[in-house]
Design a protein around this motif. Structure first.
Motif, PDB file in Angstrom:
ATOM      1  N   ARG A  17     -27.703  43.717  29.769  1.00  0.00           N
ATOM      2  CA  ARG A  17     -28.696  44.757  30.062  1.00  0.00           C
ATOM      3  C   ARG A  17     -28.032  46.013  30.598  1.00  0.00           C
ATOM      4  O   ARG A  17     -27.169  45.943  31.483  1.00  0.00           O
ATOM      5  CB  ARG A  17     -29.731  44.243  31.054  1.00  0.00           C
ATOM      6  CG  ARG A  17     -30.591  43.091  30.531  1.00  0.00           C
ATOM      7  CD  ARG A  17     -31.737  42.826  31.495  1.00  0.00           C
ATOM      8  NE  ARG A  17     -32.620  41.777  31.015  1.00  0.00           N
ATOM      9  CZ  ARG A  17     -32.557  40.505  31.412  1.00  0.00           C
ATOM     10  NH1 ARG A  17     -31.651  40.141  32.301  1.00  0.00           N
ATOM     11  NH2 ARG A  17     -33.398  39.606  30.934  1.00  0.00           N
TER      12      ARG A  17
ATOM     13  N   PRO B 288     -38.835  49.843  18.485  1.00  0.00           N
ATOM     14  CA  PRO B 288     -37.845  49.268  19.399  1.00  0.00           C
ATOM     15  C   PRO B 288     -36.398  49.584  19.027  1.00  0.00           C
ATOM     16  O   PRO B 288     -35.512  49.486  19.873  1.00  0.00           O
ATOM     17  CB  PRO B 288     -38.117  47.758  19.309  1.00  0.00           C
ATOM     18  CG  PRO B 288     -39.557  47.666  18.921  1.00  0.00           C
ATOM     19  CD  PRO B 288     -39.783  48.819  17.984  1.00  0.00           C
TER      20      PRO B 288
ATOM     21  N   GLN C 126     -40.266  45.528  31.679  1.00  0.00           N
ATOM     22  CA  GLN C 126     -40.198  44.172  31.143  1.00  0.00           C
ATOM     23  C   GLN C 126     -41.585  43.679  30.730  1.00  0.00           C
ATOM     24  O   GLN C 126     -41.748  43.058  29.672  1.00  0.00           O
ATOM     25  CB  GLN C 126     -39.612  43.220  32.178  1.00  0.00           C
ATOM     26  CG  GLN C 126     -38.105  43.152  32.222  1.00  0.00           C
ATOM     27  CD  GLN C 126     -37.629  41.999  33.080  1.00  0.00           C
ATOM     28  OE1 GLN C 126     -38.100  41.803  34.200  1.00  0.00           O
ATOM     29  NE2 GLN C 126     -36.690  41.230  32.564  1.00  0.00           N
TER      30      GLN C 126
ATOM     31  N   THR D  23     -42.807  45.231  27.501  1.00  0.00           N
ATOM     32  CA  THR D  23     -42.087  44.793  26.300  1.00  0.00           C
ATOM     33  C   THR D  23     -42.197  43.281  26.064  1.00  0.00           C
ATOM     34  O   THR D  23     -41.598  42.771  25.113  1.00  0.00           O
ATOM     35  CB  THR D  23     -40.595  45.159  26.404  1.00  0.00           C
ATOM     36  OG1 THR D  23     -40.026  44.507  27.554  1.00  0.00           O
ATOM     37  CG2 THR D  23     -40.412  46.668  26.549  1.00  0.00           C
TER      38      THR D  23
ATOM     39  N   GLN E 127     -36.389  43.218  22.397  1.00  0.00           N
ATOM     40  CA  GLN E 127     -36.157  43.425  23.823  1.00  0.00           C
ATOM     41  C   GLN E 127     -34.677  43.663  24.103  1.00  0.00           C
ATOM     42  O   GLN E 127     -34.334  44.537  24.909  1.00  0.00           O
ATOM     43  CB  GLN E 127     -36.652  42.211  24.611  1.00  0.00           C
ATOM     44  CG  GLN E 127     -38.162  42.052  24.604  1.00  0.00           C
ATOM     45  CD  GLN E 127     -38.608  40.826  25.371  1.00  0.00           C
ATOM     46  OE1 GLN E 127     -38.221  40.626  26.507  1.00  0.00           O
ATOM     47  NE2 GLN E 127     -39.437  39.996  24.742  1.00  0.00           N
TER      48      GLN E 127
END
Length: 288
Positions: A3, A224, A250, A253, A261
């Motif tokens: 991330r 996305p 979060q 999504t 994601q």
């Protein structure tokens, strides 16, 4: 999932240099340095970040690159250089030698109408294109049409729209902003950061539910494949905690696929900014 926070800032606070930090943003009137960032990322379970300029001077860009070189979670820097200065080519030649410089940004939101049409500004962007850097668009809703003309003029540049173009949220009318977002998103060389949204809402007068329609517009427009998660930390702290903002996005999504994601929360940033993940970033920082 690796991330990445695609938009955050670092600074040593000075009242004169950060005059934009007004009373309603009072929690920001202190230093925010690499150690703070590392702890903040860890709290939310993120592994990397893109540092973005907050002042328009070359010394800040130099400092951010120095910090990034010794801070492995900082995977890249979006700095500032004087795009309308005849000395820009020489500056770009020097700074482009630093692999951690990934792009440039100017605070266009504070400029008068027509700034992005200015010949000197566009000449500077031509040099940015030649250097292979990205360009972050920091604009407000009223500048979307002008920004779209700019993007059309430079199809070879990857443009990153910051803070979903700062829509006017006061009257709740999203019509013009939505139209501008959809039009800009037609350009394949644009992506959009899901960042800065909460600070455009009035303090105390927002919720994840009230802000979700703005997210849905950019999701539909960019898909996305061209959305990047960003916190706008530490500015976000004027409205909510870092972890709270991360969890809000979060939640928005949650109905997307795992692959989608992963794209929003990291893979798109890797692609757009051309960054390496943690291990390579550490080696790169040691070389810088």
């Amino acid at each position: 999932m690796f991330r990445i926070d695609a938009h955050h800032h670092l600074w040593h606070y000075d009242a004169d240099e950060y005059a934009w930090i007004t009373d309603d943003l009072a929690p920001l009137r202190r230093d925010f340095v690499a150690a703070d960032l590392i702890a903040t990322l860890a709290d939310a379970g993120l592994q990397g970040a893109i540092t973005v300029q907050a002042r328009q001077n070359v010394k800040e860009t130099e400092w951010l690159l120095q910090v990034a070189a010794v801070t492995p979670p900082v995977l890249g820097v979006v700095g500032w250089l004087p795009l309308r200065d005849p000395a820009l080519p020489e500056l770009l030649e020097r700074f482009s030698q630093v692999a951690l410089l990934k792009g440039l940004r100017h605070v266009v939101q504070a400029e008068p109408a027509g700034f992005m049409d200015d010949a000197a500004f566009r000449e500077g962007l031509a040099h940015v294109a030649a250097a292979g850097l990205t360009y972050d668009l920091l604009i407000v809703e009223q500048q979307l049409e002008e920004a779209t003309r700019l993007v059309d003029a430079f199809p070879q540049i990857s443009f990153v729209l910051d803070h979903i173009a700062k829509p006017r949220m006061g009257d709740g009318d999203m019509t013009e902003w939505s139209r501008g977002i959809v039009e800009l998103a037609r350009r394949p060389n644009t992506v959009c950061k899901v960042s800065g949204i909460v600070t455009e809402a009035s303090s105390g007068a927002w919720s994840a539910k009230s802000l979700r329609p703005y997210y849905e517009v950019v999701l539909d427009a960019f898909t996305p494949k061209r959305l990047l998660f960003g916190s706008d930390w530490p500015v976000v702290l004027a409205r909510c905690s870092y972890v709270d903002w991360f969890r809000i996005v979060q939640g928005w999504t949650a109905d997307l696929s795992a692959m989608e994601q992963a794209a929003i929360f990291g893979e798109n940033a890797v692609r757009v900014y051309g960054v390496a993940k943690r291990e390579a970033a550490t080696q790169q920082g040691e070389r810088a």
